[in-house]
Design a protein around this motif. Structure first.
Motif, PDB file in Angstrom:
ATOM      1  N   HIS A 118       0.785  -1.236   0.000  1.00 52.69           N
ATOM      2  CA  HIS A 118       0.000   0.000   0.000  1.00 52.69           C
ATOM      3  C   HIS A 118       0.815   1.283   0.000  1.00 52.69           C
ATOM      4  O   HIS A 118       0.251   2.362  -0.137  1.00 52.69           O
ATOM      5  CB  HIS A 118      -0.973  -0.009   1.182  1.00 52.69           C
ATOM      6  CG  HIS A 118      -1.891  -1.194   1.145  1.00 52.69           C
ATOM      7  ND1 HIS A 118      -2.871  -1.343   0.205  1.00 52.69           N
ATOM      8  CD2 HIS A 118      -1.930  -2.312   1.901  1.00 52.69           C
ATOM      9  CE1 HIS A 118      -3.500  -2.493   0.387  1.00 52.69           C
ATOM     10  NE2 HIS A 118      -2.935  -3.108   1.411  1.00 52.69           N
ATOM     11  N   VAL A 119       2.124   1.201   0.183  1.00 52.51           N
ATOM     12  CA  VAL A 119       2.945   2.414   0.147  1.00 52.51           C
ATOM     13  C   VAL A 119       3.986   2.306  -0.969  1.00 52.51           C
ATOM     14  O   VAL A 119       3.952   3.071  -1.942  1.00 52.51           O
ATOM     15  CB  VAL A 119       3.649   2.682   1.505  1.00 52.51           C
ATOM     16  CG1 VAL A 119       4.458   3.973   1.435  1.00 52.51           C
ATOM     17  CG2 VAL A 119       2.637   2.751   2.636  1.00 52.51           C
ATOM     18  N   TYR A 120       4.887   1.329  -0.865  1.00 50.41           N
ATOM     19  CA  TYR A 120       5.986   1.215  -1.821  1.00 50.41           C
ATOM     20  C   TYR A 120       5.484   0.881  -3.234  1.00 50.41           C
ATOM     21  O   TYR A 120       5.921   1.487  -4.217  1.00 50.41           O
ATOM     22  CB  TYR A 120       6.974   0.151  -1.343  1.00 50.41           C
ATOM     23  CG  TYR A 120       8.141  -0.062  -2.278  1.00 50.41           C
ATOM     24  CD1 TYR A 120       9.066   0.962  -2.491  1.00 50.41           C
ATOM     25  CD2 TYR A 120       8.300  -1.250  -2.959  1.00 50.41           C
ATOM     26  CE1 TYR A 120      10.121   0.777  -3.359  1.00 50.41           C
ATOM     27  CE2 TYR A 120       9.355  -1.440  -3.828  1.00 50.41           C
ATOM     28  CZ  TYR A 120      10.269  -0.425  -4.025  1.00 50.41           C
ATOM     29  OH  TYR A 120      11.302  -0.599  -4.891  1.00 50.41           O
ATOM     30  N   PHE A 121       4.564  -0.076  -3.307  1.00 50.06           N
ATOM     31  CA  PHE A 121       4.054  -0.534  -4.604  1.00 50.06           C
ATOM     32  C   PHE A 121       3.431   0.616  -5.407  1.00 50.06           C
ATOM     33  O   PHE A 121       3.880   0.907  -6.523  1.00 50.06           O
ATOM     34  CB  PHE A 121       3.051  -1.674  -4.370  1.00 50.06           C
ATOM     35  CG  PHE A 121       2.829  -2.548  -5.558  1.00 50.06           C
ATOM     36  CD1 PHE A 121       2.083  -2.095  -6.639  1.00 50.06           C
ATOM     37  CD2 PHE A 121       3.354  -3.829  -5.612  1.00 50.06           C
ATOM     38  CE1 PHE A 121       1.883  -2.906  -7.742  1.00 50.06           C
ATOM     39  CE2 PHE A 121       3.158  -4.642  -6.710  1.00 50.06           C
ATOM     40  CZ  PHE A 121       2.406  -4.184  -7.778  1.00 50.06           C
ATOM     41  N   PRO A 122       2.405   1.322  -4.872  1.00 51.23           N
ATOM     42  CA  PRO A 122       1.811   2.413  -5.658  1.00 51.23           C
ATOM     43  C   PRO A 122       2.768   3.552  -5.955  1.00 51.23           C
ATOM     44  O   PRO A 122       2.744   4.118  -7.050  1.00 51.23           O
ATOM     45  CB  PRO A 122       0.626   2.881  -4.812  1.00 51.23           C
ATOM     46  CG  PRO A 122       0.771   2.257  -3.499  1.00 51.23           C
ATOM     47  CD  PRO A 122       1.660   1.091  -3.623  1.00 51.23           C
ATOM     48  N   LEU A 123       3.658   3.873  -4.975  1.00 50.49           N
ATOM     49  CA  LEU A 123       4.593   4.978  -5.207  1.00 50.49           C
ATOM     50  C   LEU A 123       5.557   4.647  -6.342  1.00 50.49           C
ATOM     51  O   LEU A 123       5.803   5.461  -7.236  1.00 50.49           O
ATOM     52  CB  LEU A 123       5.397   5.272  -3.932  1.00 50.49           C
ATOM     53  CG  LEU A 123       4.687   6.074  -2.848  1.00 50.49           C
ATOM     54  CD1 LEU A 123       5.569   6.186  -1.623  1.00 50.49           C
ATOM     55  CD2 LEU A 123       4.334   7.456  -3.358  1.00 50.49           C
ATOM     56  N   ALA A 125       5.173   2.407  -8.758  1.00 52.48           N
ATOM     57  CA  ALA A 125       4.459   2.321 -10.035  1.00 52.48           C
ATOM     58  C   ALA A 125       4.132   3.713 -10.570  1.00 52.48           C
ATOM     59  O   ALA A 125       4.208   3.963 -11.777  1.00 52.48           O
ATOM     60  CB  ALA A 125       3.187   1.497  -9.863  1.00 52.48           C
ATOM     61  N   THR A 126       3.802   4.641  -9.658  1.00 58.76           N
ATOM     62  CA  THR A 126       3.467   6.011 -10.083  1.00 58.76           C
ATOM     63  C   THR A 126       4.676   6.699 -10.717  1.00 58.76           C
ATOM     64  O   THR A 126       4.562   7.321 -11.773  1.00 58.76           O
ATOM     65  CB  THR A 126       2.973   6.837  -8.867  1.00 58.76           C
ATOM     66  OG1 THR A 126       1.894   6.138  -8.287  1.00 58.76           O
ATOM     67  CG2 THR A 126       2.534   8.218  -9.273  1.00 58.76           C
ATOM     68  N   ILE A 127       5.825   6.557 -10.067  1.00 58.05           N
ATOM     69  CA  ILE A 127       7.041   7.194 -10.588  1.00 58.05           C
ATOM     70  C   ILE A 127       7.339   6.671 -11.993  1.00 58.05           C
ATOM     71  O   ILE A 127       7.639   7.428 -12.918  1.00 58.05           O
ATOM     72  CB  ILE A 127       8.250   6.921  -9.643  1.00 58.05           C
ATOM     73  CG1 ILE A 127       8.049   7.585  -8.283  1.00 58.05           C
ATOM     74  CG2 ILE A 127       9.570   7.343 -10.277  1.00 58.05           C
ATOM     75  CD1 ILE A 127       8.079   9.093  -8.278  1.00 58.05           C
ATOM     76  N   PHE A 128       7.194   5.351 -12.176  1.00 57.81           N
ATOM     77  CA  PHE A 128       7.482   4.753 -13.488  1.00 57.81           C
ATOM     78  C   PHE A 128       6.446   5.192 -14.519  1.00 57.81           C
ATOM     79  O   PHE A 128       6.777   5.436 -15.675  1.00 57.81           O
ATOM     80  CB  PHE A 128       7.511   3.229 -13.369  1.00 57.81           C
ATOM     81  CG  PHE A 128       8.214   2.567 -14.503  1.00 57.81           C
ATOM     82  CD1 PHE A 128       9.594   2.578 -14.589  1.00 57.81           C
ATOM     83  CD2 PHE A 128       7.499   1.928 -15.510  1.00 57.81           C
ATOM     84  CE1 PHE A 128      10.248   1.969 -15.641  1.00 57.81           C
ATOM     85  CE2 PHE A 128       8.143   1.318 -16.568  1.00 57.81           C
ATOM     86  CZ  PHE A 128       9.521   1.330 -16.631  1.00 57.81           C
ATOM     87  N   ALA A 129       5.171   5.313 -14.074  1.00 56.94           N
ATOM     88  CA  ALA A 129       4.103   5.686 -15.004  1.00 56.94           C
ATOM     89  C   ALA A 129       4.303   7.116 -15.529  1.00 56.94           C
ATOM     90  O   ALA A 129       3.925   7.426 -16.664  1.00 56.94           O
ATOM     91  CB  ALA A 129       2.756   5.557 -14.309  1.00 56.94           C
ATOM     92  N   LEU A 130       4.914   7.965 -14.690  1.00 57.39           N
ATOM     93  CA  LEU A 130       5.149   9.348 -15.117  1.00 57.39           C
ATOM     94  C   LEU A 130       6.049   9.416 -16.348  1.00 57.39           C
ATOM     95  O   LEU A 130       6.023  10.372 -17.112  1.00 57.39           O
ATOM     96  CB  LEU A 130       5.781  10.150 -13.976  1.00 57.39           C
ATOM     97  CG  LEU A 130       4.858  10.504 -12.809  1.00 57.39           C
ATOM     98  CD1 LEU A 130       5.640  11.194 -11.720  1.00 57.39           C
ATOM     99  CD2 LEU A 130       3.725  11.403 -13.279  1.00 57.39           C
TER     100      LEU A 130
ATOM    101  N   GLY B  78       7.823  -1.012  -9.920  1.00 52.40           N
ATOM    102  CA  GLY B  78       7.933   0.011 -10.961  1.00 52.40           C
ATOM    103  C   GLY B  78       7.571  -0.506 -12.341  1.00 52.40           C
ATOM    104  O   GLY B  78       7.039   0.231 -13.176  1.00 52.40           O
ATOM    105  N   SER B  79       7.854  -1.755 -12.611  1.00 52.46           N
ATOM    106  CA  SER B  79       7.592  -2.328 -13.938  1.00 52.46           C
ATOM    107  C   SER B  79       6.353  -3.207 -13.945  1.00 52.46           C
ATOM    108  O   SER B  79       6.156  -3.990 -14.872  1.00 52.46           O
ATOM    109  CB  SER B  79       8.789  -3.157 -14.388  1.00 52.46           C
ATOM    110  OG  SER B  79       9.963  -2.567 -14.003  1.00 52.46           O
TER     111      SER B  79
END
Lengths: 220, 297
Positions: A118-123, A125-130, B78-79
């Motif tokens: 709930h913290v590391y996963f969404p953060l 993924a968000t950084i990569f999605a940007l 991230g991926s």
């Protein structure tokens, strides 16, 4: 002497690692396996070193109230929280594993799992999605047909981008085929050239290290 | 008349100059609008299966029941967008084939991804009445530092490299680890990887050294690097990015996250190509107008 011992060690390790690849002799395999194990252990210590370095640099910046010290404090707090949560999970699982009941069940819903999910996963993924937004903006500015090379790059990029997704085939049935042809032939030729070049460079560097001509490990 | 034409040209020139130097926030807004629109109104796109994806599917399908598979999960959250659908589709296929799945990771955030993958696929299988046992049918060996050296070490001894699994159980006592120890005993090596260490490093350190059959699932940016290895048969097949995952979902007959994402990816690709072409057209027109002006002067 101070320089000779590291050179001798690297030559010894390098020669055994090469010999392992080409020889079936049990002694060579045993020595090389042991060296590999040492390598894994040594590299594992680099993580500890990295963590200690991170603590040292950021703690100093927080103590001296340097620029962005708040972010550095947040980094340290997050890191320790995650380390403690991971430690608790590890301790509970280790205790369960050593209890001798033969259980191999993973402990679920721990604090570590909660923070990872709930913290590391969404953060993360968000950084990569940007990245998608920056890629779109960069593509708009960079792909300009200014000369023949840039035009070739532009045409190839457009074909691959369109041909790679299902809409390409819907626009024109030739797009997926053209994309696949570009990837299979010109791309493979280019990639192979780069990989062979890099491999020859690595062999040369490896030999230079083994013979003690190059000593990157003695620098810094 | 001449002044009117000159004004129109000047206006066009101004407009073109503005478009060529378009503020990136407009691009961000367009991209976000396209993504949100197709998230709200999804459309199913027809997916064509490429040769390398089919080859990967066939390599896994050809495995006999009880085959040992080393599945290296070399990516983190991230991926997730690109690799999670590949991970789930492959893991489900392996369990449906009754393979013994030995998972490990060369990335620090890989082991929790392995656990998440197991949780999702196993709960689906349990609903279908199939049960898999940890330590017997599958295992998470956890993370190992050392990149290339770690791969070489895994190849020569799994039990020495991973003395315990992710939960702390001694690997030498686990039923799944009995009677084998090296890559020579592995029927298929699969890596789902985002970068370095990943597929290329596994080919160099494990596949070519132990001649173990290998397939890979990678992000779209990594896939061009794998074509030479596929052509040389080092790799039996591979998946590239979300499109590769969608193709795989089609082959396993379970359209999911990747198939749903194809419309969004198609729309975003079209938007970027449209912007690039429009930018080039505007640049060319601007150059033509300025050149014409220069000639008149």
């Amino acid at each position: 002497m101070r320089n000779r011992i590291p050179v001798l060690i690297s030559a010894f390790v390098g020669i055994f690692m090469i010999l392992k690849y080409f020889s079936t002799a049990a002694t060579i395999k045993r020595v090389a396996d042991e060296l590999e194990q040492w390598g894994v252990v040594t590299l594992s210590f680099s993580i500890v070193l990295g963590v200690l370095n991170l603590i040292k640099i950021n703690l100093k910046a927080v103590m001296e109230r340097k620029k962005d010290w708040g972010y550095k404090l947040l980094l340290l707090v997050s890191m320790f929280t995650m380390m403690i949560a991971g430690g608790i999970k590890w301790y509970r699982e280790e205790t369960l594993a050593q209890s001798g009941d033969g259980s191999t069940t993973a402990i679920k819903n721990t604090l570590f799992d909660f923070m990872f999910d709930h913290v590391y996963f969404p953060l993360s993924a968000t950084i990569f999605a940007l990245l998608a937004f920056y890629v779109a903006s960069a593509a708009f500015r960079a792909f300009r047909a200014k000369n023949i090379h840039a035009t070739l790059l532009l045409v190839a990029a457009v074909i691959v981008m369109i041909g790679r997704v299902p809409v390409g085939g819907a626009i024109w049935s030739g797009f997926p085929w053209l994309q696949e042809w570009l990837m299979t032939w010109p791309n493979t030729a280019g990639q192979r050239a780069i990989q062979i070049g890099a491999a020859i460079g690595m062999i040369a560097t490896g030999l230079r290290v083994i013979f003690g001509i190059e000593k990157p490990y003695l620098k810094g | 008349m001449s002044t009117e034409t000159s004004n129109t040209t000047s206006r066009l020139e101004k407009w073109l100059s503005a478009f060529v130097a378009l503020d990136r926030r407009w691009i961000f807004l367009a991209l976000a609008s396209v993504v949100v629109f197709f998230l709200i109104f999804p459309v199913t796109m027809p997916v064509t299966v490429s040769e390398q994806v089919r080859a990967m599917y066939e390599a896994i399908e050809a495995l006999p029941a009880g085959a040992r598979v080393h599945l290296s999960i070399d990516y983190g959250p991230g991926s997730e967008a690109e690799l999670w659908p590949q991970h789930i589709a492959i893991l489900r296929q392996l369990f449906e084939k009754d393979c013994k799945v030995i998972c490990s990771s060369l990335w620090t955030d890989g082991p929790p991804m392995i656990e998440k993958g197991f949780a999702v696929v196993l709960s689906d299988l349990e609903r279908e009445g199939k049960r898999k046992v940890r330590g017997v049918d599958y295992v998470n060996l956890g993370f190992k530092a050392g990149d290339r050296v770690a791969i070489a070490k895994i190849g020569s001894s799994f039990k020495e490299t991973f003395p315990t699994d992710y939960q702390g159980n001694p690997t030498s006592k686990l039923p799944i680890m009995q009677g084998w120890d090296t890559y020579r005993d592995i029927d298929l090596l699969i890596t789902i990887a985002v970068g370095d260490p990943g597929a290329v490093e596994y080919i160099q350190q494990a596949q070519s050294r132990y001649n173990v059959p290998m397939v890979a699932g990678v992000t779209a940016v990594i896939s061009p690097q794998l074509y030479p290895y596929y052509q040389s048969r080092n790799l039996k097949g591979f998946l590239g990015g979300l499109a590769g995952a969608a193709e795989y979902e089609k082959l396993v007959g379970r359209p999911g996250y990747a198939t749903r994402g194809m419309i969004i990816q198609s729309a975003v690709h079209l938007l970027i190509v449209g912007l690039v072409l429009a930018g080039n057209f505007a640049q060319f027109l601007l150059w033509y107008i300025q050149r014409k002006k220069g000639l008149r002067l």
